[in-house]
Design an enzyme around this catalytic site. Structure first.
Site, PDB file in Angstrom:
ATOM      1  N   VAL A  45       0.828  -1.212   0.000  1.00  0.00           N
ATOM      2  CA  VAL A  45       0.000   0.000   0.000  1.00  0.00           C
ATOM      3  C   VAL A  45       0.858   1.256   0.000  1.00  0.00           C
ATOM      4  O   VAL A  45       0.567   2.229  -0.707  1.00  0.00           O
ATOM      5  CB  VAL A  45      -0.984  -0.030   1.193  1.00  0.00           C
ATOM      6  CG1 VAL A  45      -1.751   1.265   1.297  1.00  0.00           C
ATOM      7  CG2 VAL A  45      -1.945  -1.201   1.030  1.00  0.00           C
ATOM      8  N   PRO A  67      10.592   0.029   8.491  1.00  0.00           N
ATOM      9  CA  PRO A  67      11.738  -0.870   8.704  1.00  0.00           C
ATOM     10  C   PRO A  67      11.985  -1.771   7.498  1.00  0.00           C
ATOM     11  O   PRO A  67      13.124  -2.174   7.243  1.00  0.00           O
ATOM     12  CB  PRO A  67      11.345  -1.685   9.936  1.00  0.00           C
ATOM     13  CG  PRO A  67       9.926  -1.383  10.231  1.00  0.00           C
ATOM     14  CD  PRO A  67       9.525  -0.168   9.483  1.00  0.00           C
ATOM     15  N   ASP A 129      -5.934   1.925   6.314  1.00  0.00           N
ATOM     16  CA  ASP A 129      -6.837   0.837   6.716  1.00  0.00           C
ATOM     17  C   ASP A 129      -8.108   1.331   7.406  1.00  0.00           C
ATOM     18  O   ASP A 129      -8.962   0.524   7.756  1.00  0.00           O
ATOM     19  CB  ASP A 129      -6.093  -0.181   7.588  1.00  0.00           C
ATOM     20  CG  ASP A 129      -5.558   0.446   8.885  1.00  0.00           C
ATOM     21  OD1 ASP A 129      -5.665   1.683   9.020  1.00  0.00           O
ATOM     22  OD2 ASP A 129      -5.051  -0.304   9.717  1.00  0.00           O
TER      23      ASP A 129
HETATM   24  C1  LIG Z   1      -8.577   5.447  -5.870  1.00  0.00           C
HETATM   25  C2  LIG Z   1      -7.441   4.731  -5.186  1.00  0.00           C
HETATM   26  C3  LIG Z   1      -6.308   5.707  -5.119  1.00  0.00           C
HETATM   27  C4  LIG Z   1      -5.048   5.163  -4.540  1.00  0.00           C
HETATM   28  O1  LIG Z   1      -5.052   4.571  -3.470  1.00  0.00           O
HETATM   29  O2  LIG Z   1      -4.042   5.418  -5.198  1.00  0.00           O
HETATM   30  C5  LIG Z   1      -7.944   4.246  -3.871  1.00  0.00           C
HETATM   31  N1  LIG Z   1      -7.923   2.931  -3.781  1.00  0.00           N
HETATM   32  C6  LIG Z   1      -7.507   2.374  -4.951  1.00  0.00           C
HETATM   33  C7  LIG Z   1      -7.548   1.022  -5.243  1.00  0.00           C
HETATM   34  C8  LIG Z   1      -7.959  -0.050  -4.353  1.00  0.00           C
HETATM   35  N2  LIG Z   1      -7.878  -0.014  -3.019  1.00  0.00           N
HETATM   36  C9  LIG Z   1      -8.369  -1.216  -2.524  1.00  0.00           C
HETATM   37  C10 LIG Z   1      -8.686  -2.063  -3.612  1.00  0.00           C
HETATM   38  C11 LIG Z   1      -9.163  -3.522  -3.510  1.00  0.00           C
HETATM   39  C12 LIG Z   1     -10.626  -3.643  -3.656  1.00  0.00           C
HETATM   40  C13 LIG Z   1     -11.417  -3.137  -2.441  1.00  0.00           C
HETATM   41  O3  LIG Z   1     -11.066  -3.487  -1.313  1.00  0.00           O
HETATM   42  O4  LIG Z   1     -12.382  -2.395  -2.681  1.00  0.00           O
HETATM   43  C14 LIG Z   1      -8.464  -1.303  -4.756  1.00  0.00           C
HETATM   44  C15 LIG Z   1      -8.774  -1.700  -6.191  1.00  0.00           C
HETATM   45  C16 LIG Z   1      -7.618  -2.130  -6.997  1.00  0.00           C
HETATM   46  O5  LIG Z   1      -6.444  -1.989  -6.604  1.00  0.00           O
HETATM   47  O6  LIG Z   1      -7.901  -2.651  -8.084  1.00  0.00           O
HETATM   48  C17 LIG Z   1      -8.487  -1.607  -1.091  1.00  0.00           C
HETATM   49  C18 LIG Z   1      -8.939  -0.598  -0.115  1.00  0.00           C
HETATM   50  N3  LIG Z   1      -8.991   0.749  -0.287  1.00  0.00           N
HETATM   51  C19 LIG Z   1      -9.427   1.326   0.858  1.00  0.00           C
HETATM   52  C20 LIG Z   1      -9.620   0.303   1.809  1.00  0.00           C
HETATM   53  C21 LIG Z   1     -10.030   0.529   3.247  1.00  0.00           C
HETATM   54  C22 LIG Z   1     -11.502   0.481   3.428  1.00  0.00           C
HETATM   55  O7  LIG Z   1     -12.308   0.741   2.486  1.00  0.00           O
HETATM   56  O8  LIG Z   1     -11.873   0.145   4.573  1.00  0.00           O
HETATM   57  C23 LIG Z   1      -9.353  -0.907   1.194  1.00  0.00           C
HETATM   58  C24 LIG Z   1      -9.511  -2.295   1.736  1.00  0.00           C
HETATM   59  C25 LIG Z   1      -8.221  -2.760   2.411  1.00  0.00           C
HETATM   60  C26 LIG Z   1      -8.340  -4.132   2.987  1.00  0.00           C
HETATM   61  O9  LIG Z   1      -9.396  -4.745   2.892  1.00  0.00           O
HETATM   62  O10 LIG Z   1      -7.318  -4.535   3.580  1.00  0.00           O
HETATM   63  C27 LIG Z   1      -9.659   2.714   1.053  1.00  0.00           C
HETATM   64  C28 LIG Z   1      -9.505   3.745   0.150  1.00  0.00           C
HETATM   65  N4  LIG Z   1      -9.004   3.621  -1.115  1.00  0.00           N
HETATM   66  C29 LIG Z   1      -9.081   4.821  -1.732  1.00  0.00           C
HETATM   67  C30 LIG Z   1      -8.482   5.117  -2.937  1.00  0.00           C
HETATM   68  C31 LIG Z   1      -9.877   5.799  -0.949  1.00  0.00           C
HETATM   69  C32 LIG Z   1     -11.312   5.836  -1.460  1.00  0.00           C
HETATM   70  C33 LIG Z   1     -11.401   6.263  -2.935  1.00  0.00           C
HETATM   71  C34 LIG Z   1     -12.804   6.367  -3.434  1.00  0.00           C
HETATM   72  O11 LIG Z   1     -13.537   7.206  -2.914  1.00  0.00           O
HETATM   73  O12 LIG Z   1     -13.177   5.618  -4.345  1.00  0.00           O
HETATM   74  C35 LIG Z   1      -9.819   5.182   0.453  1.00  0.00           C
HETATM   75  C36 LIG Z   1     -11.093   5.341   1.252  1.00  0.00           C
HETATM   76  C37 LIG Z   1      -8.731   5.813   1.286  1.00  0.00           C
HETATM   77  C38 LIG Z   1      -7.410   5.956   0.576  1.00  0.00           C
HETATM   78  O13 LIG Z   1      -6.698   4.962   0.451  1.00  0.00           O
HETATM   79  O14 LIG Z   1      -7.123   7.091   0.142  1.00  0.00           O
HETATM   80  C39 LIG Z   1      -7.034   3.407  -5.906  1.00  0.00           C
HETATM   81  C40 LIG Z   1      -7.647   3.316  -7.315  1.00  0.00           C
HETATM   82  C41 LIG Z   1      -6.680   2.637  -8.280  1.00  0.00           C
HETATM   83  C42 LIG Z   1      -6.733   3.182  -9.645  1.00  0.00           C
HETATM   84  O15 LIG Z   1      -7.123   4.333  -9.869  1.00  0.00           O
HETATM   85  O16 LIG Z   1      -6.294   2.428 -10.529  1.00  0.00           O
HETATM   86  N1  LIG Z   2      -6.288   2.168   1.278  1.00  0.00           N
HETATM   87  C1  LIG Z   2      -5.971   1.212   0.459  1.00  0.00           C
HETATM   88  O1  LIG Z   2      -6.009   1.424  -0.748  1.00  0.00           O
HETATM   89  C2  LIG Z   2      -5.597  -0.127   1.006  1.00  0.00           C
HETATM   90  C3  LIG Z   2      -5.491  -1.190   0.110  1.00  0.00           C
HETATM   91  C4  LIG Z   2      -5.073  -2.440   0.603  1.00  0.00           C
HETATM   92  C5  LIG Z   2      -4.779  -2.568   1.974  1.00  0.00           C
HETATM   93  N2  LIG Z   2      -4.906  -1.533   2.825  1.00  0.00           N
HETATM   94  C6  LIG Z   2      -4.498  -1.610   4.240  1.00  0.00           C
HETATM   95  O2  LIG Z   2      -3.187  -0.996   4.359  1.00  0.00           O
HETATM   96  C7  LIG Z   2      -2.380  -1.645   5.347  1.00  0.00           C
HETATM   97  C8  LIG Z   2      -0.984  -1.971   4.811  1.00  0.00           C
HETATM   98  O3  LIG Z   2      -1.073  -2.968   3.786  1.00  0.00           O
HETATM   99  P1  LIG Z   2       0.215  -3.506   3.015  1.00  0.00           P
HETATM  100  O4  LIG Z   2      -0.272  -4.497   2.023  1.00  0.00           O
HETATM  101  O5  LIG Z   2       1.023  -2.356   2.525  1.00  0.00           O
HETATM  102  O6  LIG Z   2       1.048  -4.233   4.168  1.00  0.00           O
HETATM  103  P2  LIG Z   2       2.531  -4.775   4.113  1.00  0.00           P
HETATM  104  O7  LIG Z   2       2.663  -5.827   5.158  1.00  0.00           O
HETATM  105  O8  LIG Z   2       2.927  -5.085   2.707  1.00  0.00           O
HETATM  106  O9  LIG Z   2       3.414  -3.531   4.544  1.00  0.00           O
HETATM  107  C9  LIG Z   2       3.424  -2.976   5.829  1.00  0.00           C
HETATM  108  C10 LIG Z   2       4.529  -1.957   5.917  1.00  0.00           C
HETATM  109  O10 LIG Z   2       4.463  -1.307   7.173  1.00  0.00           O
HETATM  110  C11 LIG Z   2       5.769  -1.178   7.684  1.00  0.00           C
HETATM  111  N3  LIG Z   2       5.796  -1.033   9.152  1.00  0.00           N
HETATM  112  C12 LIG Z   2       5.510  -1.930  10.115  1.00  0.00           C
HETATM  113  N4  LIG Z   2       5.715  -1.363  11.339  1.00  0.00           N
HETATM  114  C13 LIG Z   2       6.153  -0.103  11.141  1.00  0.00           C
HETATM  115  C14 LIG Z   2       6.531   0.968  12.000  1.00  0.00           C
HETATM  116  N5  LIG Z   2       6.532   0.852  13.325  1.00  0.00           N
HETATM  117  N6  LIG Z   2       6.931   2.124  11.446  1.00  0.00           N
HETATM  118  C15 LIG Z   2       6.959   2.269  10.093  1.00  0.00           C
HETATM  119  N7  LIG Z   2       6.590   1.301   9.232  1.00  0.00           N
HETATM  120  C16 LIG Z   2       6.193   0.128   9.740  1.00  0.00           C
HETATM  121  C17 LIG Z   2       6.453  -2.463   7.232  1.00  0.00           C
HETATM  122  O11 LIG Z   2       7.873  -2.349   7.320  1.00  0.00           O
HETATM  123  C18 LIG Z   2       5.945  -2.567   5.820  1.00  0.00           C
HETATM  124  O12 LIG Z   2       6.749  -1.793   4.980  1.00  0.00           O
HETATM  125  C19 LIG Z   2      -3.191  -2.872   5.788  1.00  0.00           C
HETATM  126  O13 LIG Z   2      -3.726  -2.544   7.055  1.00  0.00           O
HETATM  127  C20 LIG Z   2      -4.307  -3.022   4.770  1.00  0.00           C
HETATM  128  O14 LIG Z   2      -5.507  -3.467   5.345  1.00  0.00           O
HETATM  129  C21 LIG Z   2      -5.323  -0.329   2.375  1.00  0.00           C
END
Ligand SMILES: C[C@@]1(CC(=O)O)C2=NC(=C\c3[nH]c(c(CCC(=O)O)c3CC(=O)O)Cc3[nH]c(c(CC(=O)O)c3CCC(=O)O)/C=C3\N/C(=C\2)[C@@H](CCC(=O)O)[C@]3(C)CC(=O)O)/[C@H]1CCC(=O)O
Ligand SMILES: NC(=O)c1ccc[n+]([C@@H]2O[C@H](COP(=O)([O-])OP(=O)(O)OC[C@H]3O[C@@H](n4cnc5c(N)ncnc54)[C@H](O)[C@@H]3O)[C@@H](O)[C@H]2O)c1
Length: 509
Positions: A45, A67, A129
């Protein structure tokens, strides 16, 4: 999106309908290159967020702390030396002087703790997350030069955001950036009354939302260039004509031609009509179509080839003009290919006489190349995602196209248009610009041919010109009407068939 409503995904009928604002997020476009950003976490991420930041703001000032840091992050940062990678656990002083923090470790509790520290310093945070703890979300981004769309689903479905991005990416041609460039210049030049300025800008951009027939800019560089070249070309053609054929014999020939015209001319008109229709709509294959058509009606190969080249001047002239009129020409692309194309054509036509005996080798090689292009185009359509890879050596491509066109008796369109379309350029603008340039390329090769071989076969030439002039406007209109995908599929299939035919013909058995 239809399948979201059928049996694949069933939405609960009891789901309450939201009455509050559907998406209360306020979109802004941040100048990240002038802010200081911290990313905590260097896993998948962390990589995704850092890539998104650098794809939009390549010089963004970022510090990433973790790390363990993903190898792809190291590779990415090699191209952005201003990004600082710190290999250790997060420390509170990492937040010093930061404007924005993106938190993406795999430790939920830690993420919340970092977020609270950042909040107490009034730093804006994104917690990967936990959307509820985010001050802002990242969006899906579509970029076409200066034009940028940010897409938000309010965190409901990043996957849908990604899909919408793909749709918008397809819907907007790269040329939109040229429009923005021009509008930027006009905007800077307009002065005086603010309301009047806004009115003028609105009038100028009306055609973008409501396609109205384009009026040609009176003194656009393209139209000046076109007029200039056409005048020079006419002068050269006239000079050659009168040098090689005195006025007296033209008069006699005209009488002869009139006397010779018979019902065969209908066949030649039909040949010109069909060939130009294909060429105008697809930007290629006039030479091949017309030659094939004439041969199948018993015209000799020499007569067919010579007449096709001569008539091409007129038909591609009308067709190029129509493309210009319908606004299908990308002037930057046109300017880049016309001169190298003309030079290549002159060189090719000149050398043809020394290379005539090697034609049997040259033709199938060119055909093999266009066959590969045809397959590439079809593959791009079928794979759906067309990634634009800019063709860097445009001048070289155009020279090769003009050269092979003169040598092989066709190929300007298949080589130049197919290469550009296969690399992801917009078919409509590519075909329009390549077609307009073809006028000058065929003048160059025909003038060179006439200088060597003289003009004969008047009836065939006349028929081809008449037929071609009738269908040129229809072809240009088709190029504008046909959907991009359909056009690419037809271009691909035509190129493959024509190339295969040439290869089969070149086989020794
Ligand atoms: C737009 C984009 C920008 C970017 O991140 O660069 C983006 N996510 C992208 C992709 C993506 N992320 C995830 C999937 C897997 C499918 C799924 O889970 O749905 C895919 C799809 C894929 O990769 O194909 C997983 C995911 N994402 C979030 C969570 C947490 C949650 O919802 O609880 C989890 C679950 C983690 C888990 O379960 O562990 C949360 C957020 N992701 C956001 C943005 C924000 C809301 C944007 C909006 O309003 O739409 C928000 C709220 C916060 C933030 O991250 O800023 C980028 C588009 C890529 C592109 O443009 O090609
Ligand atoms: N928003 C999104 O788009 C999105 C999408 C997928 C997952 N997630 C969430 O994001 C989180 C991270 O996912 P990931 O796949 O990158 O995990 P990952 O295990 O690949 O990476 C975790 C990273 O955190 C670092 N880390 C651990 N402890 C640390 C500390 N004390 N200080 C600094 N860095 C530290 C590790 O060294 C590693 O680089 C998960 O909780 C997952 O649920 C969010």
């Amino acid at each position: 999106m239809d399948n979201l409503q059928d049996d694949n995904i069933t939405l609960s009928p009891a789901a309450p309908v939201a009455v509050e604002a559907a998406n209360p997020l306020f979109p802004v476009f941040l100048k990240l290159e002038e802010l200081h950003t911290l990313v905590v976490g260097g896993g998948a991420v962390g990589l995704e967020k850092l890539s998104a930041i650098l794809a939009n703001s390549p010089k963004a000032q970022v510090r990433l702390v973790a790390p363990e840091i993903h190898v792809d992050i190291w590779a990415l940062v090699a191209k952005h030396p201003q990004v600082e990678l710190v290999v250790r656990e997060f420390q509170e002083n990492d937040l010093a002087d930061k404007d924005i923090v993106l938190i993406a470790t795999d430790d939920h509790v830690l993420n919340k703790a970092i977020r609270d520290l950042a909040k107490s310093r009034k730093i804006l945070t994104n917690v990967a997350d936990t959307p509820q703890q985010c001050d802002f979300y990242l969006g899906s981004v579509v970029q076409k030069g200066s034009l940028k769309f940010g897409i938000s689903t309010n965190g409901k479905s990043p996957t849908v955001a990604k899909r919408v991005k793909e749709v918008l990416h397809e819907a907007f041609p790269e040329e939109i950036d040229q429009v923005l460039g021009k509008m930027g210049k006009i905007r800077a030049q307009l002065n005086g009354d603010f309301a009047e300025k806004v009115k003028q800008l609105n009038t100028l951009t009306e055609g973008l939302v409501r396609p109205v027939p384009k009026k040609k800019a009176r003194f656009s560089l393209t139209s000046v260039l076109v007029t200039l070249f056409a005048a020079i070309a006419l002068m050269i053609t006239g000079h050659l004509l009168f040098t090689y054929i005195p006025l007296q014999s033209i008069g006699n020939a005209a009488m002869d031609v009139a006397g010779q015209i018979d019902s065969d001319i209908l066949v030649f008109i039909l040949a010109g009509f069909v060939a130009q229709l294909i060429d105008g709509a697809l930007g290629m294959a006039y030479g091949v179509s017309a030659t094939t058509f004439l041969l199948s009606f018993g015209v000799s190969p020499v007569a067919a080839s010579a007449s096709v080249h001569a008539s091409e001047i007129f038909t591609s002239g009308v067709s190029g003009w129509m493309h210009l009129k319908f606004g299908n020409v990308n002037s930057k692309l046109f300017k880049n290919i016309v001169l190298p194309g003309v030079l290549g054509a002159i060189l090719g036509a000149y050398l043809l006489f020394s290379f005539e005996e090697y034609l049997f080798i040259i033709k199938p090689i060119v055909a093999l190349y266009t066959l590969v292009l045809g397959i590439l185009i079809l593959r791009k359509v079928l794979r759906k995602k067309v990634k634009k890879q800019p063709v860097k050596r445009l001048g070289f491509l155009a020279t090769a196209g003009g050269f092979l066109d003169a040598i092989g008796g066709g190929g300007w369109g298949p080589i130049v248009s197919s290469t550009l379309i296969a690399k992801g350029r917009n078919p409509m603008y590519t075909i329009g610009s390549v077609n307009l340039a073809e006028f000058f390329v065929s003048i160059a090769s025909s003038a060179t041919f006439v200088a060597f071989a003289g003009i004969s076969h008047w009836q065939v030439i006349l028929g081809l010109i008449l037929g071609g002039s009738i269908s040129a406007p229809i072809g240009a209109r088709l190029a504008r009407k046909l959907p991009v995908k359909t056009m690419m599929i037809i271009v691909g299939i035509v190129v493959i068939i024509v190339s295969l035919r040439l290869i089969v013909m070149a086989l020794p058995f």
